[in-house]
Write a protein that holds these residues in place. Structure first.
Motif, PDB file in Angstrom:
ATOM      1  N   PRO A  57      19.378  24.784  87.713  1.00 52.09           N
ATOM      2  CA  PRO A  57      18.139  25.362  87.168  1.00 52.09           C
ATOM      3  C   PRO A  57      18.397  26.380  86.057  1.00 52.09           C
ATOM      4  N   ALA A  58      19.452  27.206  86.212  1.00 52.98           N
ATOM      5  CA  ALA A  58      19.764  28.191  85.171  1.00 52.98           C
ATOM      6  C   ALA A  58      20.190  27.502  83.875  1.00 52.98           C
ATOM      7  N   GLU A  59      20.970  26.435  83.980  1.00 54.00           N
ATOM      8  CA  GLU A  59      21.380  25.693  82.788  1.00 54.00           C
ATOM      9  C   GLU A  59      20.193  25.006  82.134  1.00 54.00           C
ATOM     10  N   GLN A  60      19.285  24.471  82.943  1.00 48.87           N
ATOM     11  CA  GLN A  60      18.083  23.855  82.379  1.00 48.87           C
ATOM     12  C   GLN A  60      17.275  24.865  81.572  1.00 48.87           C
ATOM     13  N   ALA A  61      17.173  26.099  82.081  1.00 55.21           N
ATOM     14  CA  ALA A  61      16.448  27.145  81.355  1.00 55.21           C
ATOM     15  C   ALA A  61      17.161  27.490  80.053  1.00 55.21           C
ATOM     16  N   ASN A  62      18.494  27.505  80.069  1.00 52.62           N
ATOM     17  CA  ASN A  62      19.249  27.822  78.862  1.00 52.62           C
ATOM     18  C   ASN A  62      19.132  26.757  77.778  1.00 52.62           C
ATOM     19  N   LEU A  63      18.843  25.521  78.186  1.00 46.50           N
ATOM     20  CA  LEU A  63      18.839  24.399  77.245  1.00 46.50           C
ATOM     21  C   LEU A  63      17.439  23.980  76.818  1.00 46.50           C
ATOM     22  N   VAL A  64      16.441  24.804  77.124  1.00 42.27           N
ATOM     23  CA  VAL A  64      15.060  24.472  76.756  1.00 42.27           C
ATOM     24  C   VAL A  64      14.928  24.311  75.246  1.00 42.27           C
ATOM     25  N   GLU A  65      15.608  25.151  74.465  1.00 41.87           N
ATOM     26  CA  GLU A  65      15.495  25.074  73.005  1.00 41.87           C
ATOM     27  C   GLU A  65      16.009  23.740  72.477  1.00 41.87           C
ATOM     28  N   LEU A  66      17.004  23.179  73.141  1.00 39.39           N
ATOM     29  CA  LEU A  66      17.561  21.894  72.699  1.00 39.39           C
ATOM     30  C   LEU A  66      16.741  20.702  73.172  1.00 39.39           C
ATOM     31  N   PHE A  67      16.371  20.702  74.457  1.00 42.72           N
ATOM     32  CA  PHE A  67      15.801  19.501  75.063  1.00 42.72           C
ATOM     33  C   PHE A  67      14.370  19.665  75.561  1.00 42.72           C
ATOM     34  N   GLY A  68      13.800  20.875  75.432  1.00 39.75           N
ATOM     35  CA  GLY A  68      12.463  21.099  75.959  1.00 39.75           C
ATOM     36  C   GLY A  68      12.491  21.381  77.451  1.00 39.75           C
ATOM     37  N   ALA A  69      11.315  21.408  78.060  1.00 39.51           N
ATOM     38  CA  ALA A  69      11.203  21.661  79.490  1.00 39.51           C
ATOM     39  C   ALA A  69      11.843  20.515  80.281  1.00 39.51           C
ATOM     40  N   PRO A  70      12.395  20.817  81.480  1.00 40.27           N
ATOM     41  CA  PRO A  70      13.080  19.780  82.259  1.00 40.27           C
ATOM     42  C   PRO A  70      12.227  18.545  82.549  1.00 40.27           C
ATOM     43  N   ASP A  71      10.900  18.723  82.678  1.00 40.06           N
ATOM     44  CA  ASP A  71      10.073  17.544  82.957  1.00 40.06           C
ATOM     45  C   ASP A  71       9.979  16.599  81.759  1.00 40.06           C
ATOM     46  N   GLN A  72      10.519  17.013  80.599  1.00 35.30           N
ATOM     47  CA  GLN A  72      10.553  16.160  79.415  1.00 35.30           C
ATOM     48  C   GLN A  72      11.915  15.505  79.214  1.00 35.30           C
ATOM     49  N   TRP A  73      12.885  15.852  80.059  1.00 39.83           N
ATOM     50  CA  TRP A  73      14.260  15.435  79.788  1.00 39.83           C
ATOM     51  C   TRP A  73      14.473  13.928  79.882  1.00 39.83           C
ATOM     52  N   SER A  74      13.610  13.220  80.572  1.00 40.07           N
ATOM     53  CA  SER A  74      13.760  11.764  80.614  1.00 40.07           C
ATOM     54  C   SER A  74      13.589  11.155  79.221  1.00 40.07           C
ATOM     55  N   ARG A  75      12.915  11.892  78.327  1.00 38.27           N
ATOM     56  CA  ARG A  75      12.692  11.429  76.953  1.00 38.27           C
ATOM     57  C   ARG A  75      13.562  12.160  75.934  1.00 38.27           C
ATOM     58  N   THR A  76      13.901  13.414  76.205  1.00 38.51           N
ATOM     59  CA  THR A  76      14.559  14.231  75.187  1.00 38.51           C
ATOM     60  C   THR A  76      16.065  14.390  75.378  1.00 38.51           C
ATOM     61  N   LEU A  77      16.544  14.246  76.611  1.00 40.42           N
ATOM     62  CA  LEU A  77      17.966  14.422  76.877  1.00 40.42           C
ATOM     63  C   LEU A  77      18.726  13.194  76.395  1.00 40.42           C
ATOM     64  N   GLY A  78      19.732  13.402  75.570  1.00 42.41           N
ATOM     65  CA  GLY A  78      20.480  12.259  75.057  1.00 42.41           C
ATOM     66  C   GLY A  78      21.823  12.669  74.494  1.00 42.41           C
ATOM     67  N   ARG A  79      22.459  11.732  73.837  1.00 44.97           N
ATOM     68  CA  ARG A  79      23.773  11.955  73.235  1.00 44.97           C
ATOM     69  C   ARG A  79      23.637  12.862  72.016  1.00 44.97           C
ATOM     70  N   LEU A  80      24.569  13.831  71.885  1.00 45.97           N
ATOM     71  CA  LEU A  80      24.578  14.749  70.753  1.00 45.97           C
ATOM     72  C   LEU A  80      25.856  14.530  69.938  1.00 45.97           C
TER      73      LEU A  80
END
Length: 216
Positions: A57-80
């Motif tokens: 959860p702490a890492e998810q909060a730290n990465l909001v600027e990159l990937f948005g809120a965790p409930d969006q990660w199915s669409r926004t989380l990807g290869r960088l």
């Protein structure tokens, strides 16, 4: 042409480098030793496989600027894309091992820096994609030249601690932040007018002032 296989063996920070640099130990095997390799002008693309690890959860909060809120990660989380690198590989017959240096930045305008900084621990899944030009000897003797296809790759899970320890060595208890020149000049004028000795104190005073003025 030679049939090449690539494997990342380890990663470590280079303490003698002028800038933060990670050295990846790269093993290259030639599965056709009857075609000795004379030289390889190697190109490497390095990617962060963000979907291949768990996030607290702490890492998810730290990465909001990159990937948005965790409930969006199915669409926004990807290869960088992390970076590109070049390496010159000398002659070998069956296999060789080289150090692949990857200069790193602590610039928080770079996505890879934001990603590494947002991780508390564990591993970072990496993919190395290889291409370039290979020079080799054919069975008849003359020198041959061929292109290495981008479909050659190697996976490696790098401990987050390796990146953290490297940055702590070069930037102990500090971070590097880039701002526009006009913003810096305004901050510099404020620091001088208020006779503030350090940038940290100037920023702290501005933040404290902003917090006092914010409506409750």
């Amino acid at each position: 042409m030679p049939d090449l296989n690539f494997q990342i063996l380890s990663a470590r920070a280079d303490p003698a480098a002028a800038v933060p640099t990670l050295n990846f130990r790269l093993r290259i095997a030639n599965l056709r030793p009857e075609l000795p390799v004379q030289n390889i002008a190697l190109r490497v693309q390095l990617q962060l496989e963000a979907t291949r690890r768990h996030y607290s959860p702490a890492e998810q909060a730290n990465l909001v600027e990159l990937f948005g809120a965790p409930d969006q990660w199915s669409r926004t989380l990807g290869r960088l894309l992390w970076t590109h690198a070049l390496a010159n590989v000398g002659s070998f017959v069956e296999e060789t091992t080289i150090e692949l240096p990857i200069p790193c930045t602590f610039d928080f305008n770079v996505a890879a820096t934001k990603y590494f900084h947002g991780l508390a621990g564990g591993d970072v899944p990496l993919t190395f994609l290889f291409s370039g030009t290979i020079f080799y000897r054919s069975a008849a003797g003359p020198l041959q030249i061929a292109q290495i296809s981008w479909d050659l790759e190697a996976a490696y899970r790098m401990p987050v601690a390796v990146w953290q320890e490297m940055m702590d060595t070069f930037y102990p208890n500090s971070v590097w932040l880039r701002v526009r020149r006009d913003v810096f000049e305004r901050l510099q004028q404020y620091k001088a007018a208020q006779v503030i000795p350090s940038w940290e104190q100037a920023l702290t005073r501005l933040l404290d002032s902003s917090n006092r003025e914010a409506p409750s």
